[in-house]
Design a protein around this motif. Sequence first.
Motif, PDB file in Angstrom:
ATOM      1  N   UNK A   1       4.024   1.093   2.237  1.00 33.70           N
ATOM      2  CA  UNK A   1       3.782   0.243   3.394  1.00 33.70           C
ATOM      3  C   UNK A   1       3.545  -1.204   2.960  1.00 33.70           C
TER       4      UNK A   1
ATOM      5  N   UNK B   1       1.267   5.788  -0.003  1.00 30.34           N
ATOM      6  CA  UNK B   1       0.643   7.065   0.251  1.00 30.34           C
ATOM      7  C   UNK B   1       1.517   8.170  -0.333  1.00 30.34           C
TER       8      UNK B   1
ATOM      9  N   UNK C   1      -1.819  13.036  -0.770  1.00 34.26           N
ATOM     10  CA  UNK C   1      -2.888  12.217  -1.334  1.00 34.26           C
ATOM     11  C   UNK C   1      -3.256  11.101  -0.363  1.00 34.26           C
ATOM     12  N   UNK C   2      -4.250  10.315  -0.748  1.00 44.62           N
ATOM     13  CA  UNK C   2      -4.711   9.250   0.123  1.00 44.62           C
ATOM     14  C   UNK C   2      -3.957   7.946  -0.061  1.00 44.62           C
ATOM     15  N   UNK C   3      -4.334   6.971   0.743  1.00 35.72           N
ATOM     16  CA  UNK C   3      -3.741   5.642   0.627  1.00 35.72           C
ATOM     17  C   UNK C   3      -4.190   4.977  -0.669  1.00 35.72           C
TER      18      UNK C   3
ATOM     19  N   UNK D   1      -4.045   1.092  -2.492  1.00 34.72           N
ATOM     20  CA  UNK D   1      -3.680  -0.318  -2.441  1.00 34.72           C
ATOM     21  C   UNK D   1      -3.005  -0.696  -3.752  1.00 34.72           C
TER      22      UNK D   1
ATOM     23  N   UNK E   1       0.866  -1.166   0.000  1.00 37.74           N
ATOM     24  CA  UNK E   1       0.000   0.000   0.000  1.00 37.74           C
ATOM     25  C   UNK E   1       0.906   1.218   0.000  1.00 37.74           C
TER      26      UNK E   1
END
Lengths: 121, 110
Positions: free
Chosen positions: A96, A41, A45-47, A49, A39
């Motif tokens: 991550x 980021x 901005x957002x996470x 997948x 994942x």
Amino acid sequence: QVQLEESGPGLVKPPQTLSLTCTVSGDSVISDSYYWSWIRKPAGKGLEWIGRVYTSGSTSYNPFLKSRATISMAPSKNQFSLEMTSVTAADTAVYYCARSDISVSWFFDFWGPGTLVTVSS
Amino acid sequence: QSALTQPASVSGSPGQSITISCSGTNADIGAYDYVSWYQTHPGKAPKVMIYDVRKRPSGVSIRFSGSKAVNTASLTISGLHPEDEGDYYCSSYTTSNTWVFGGGTKLTVL
């Protein structure tokens, strides 16, 4: 207690390949109870997948990545890895690795602390 | 797959309650009860606060609760504490056997 830790180069030149490894301790990557995901980021901005791997070797990816990502396992090292080809500045992000216990449900229960990858010439 | 839709920011005073919404489609939120919520702080690993729409992992305060109606999920934090400040992301498993996240909501405790 399971722990995950990401490792790899912090700087990658475009359009080279980004390679990261997640080392797992406290559990086995070949357990049939878990999916192992990457994942990311990007700053501001957002996470997002990226994809996941299972003990059988099966994988699934975010279609937005247009086949640039490959996730694989190294069971003897209790690791799994991400390779992303043809990187651009848009791939600059904190990456991550995370675990999903599919014997419980479909969410991410343990995460690594993340590693920043900057794509720049 | 498009990201789930969250408000960019919410705020509240200590002791108040806030709710963060997360809108999706019938291919993600509306398809299963596999919505989860994560709290993030800079430099730290994300932490799951809610899974399966409304279940709390061990150790998460009962002040955190979740719900869902059709294609929209919600996270409610009651009795705000200063340490609740941070970014919150919703996520859903999808009918394509993938995951999708929301764009994130910044919670400010005034």
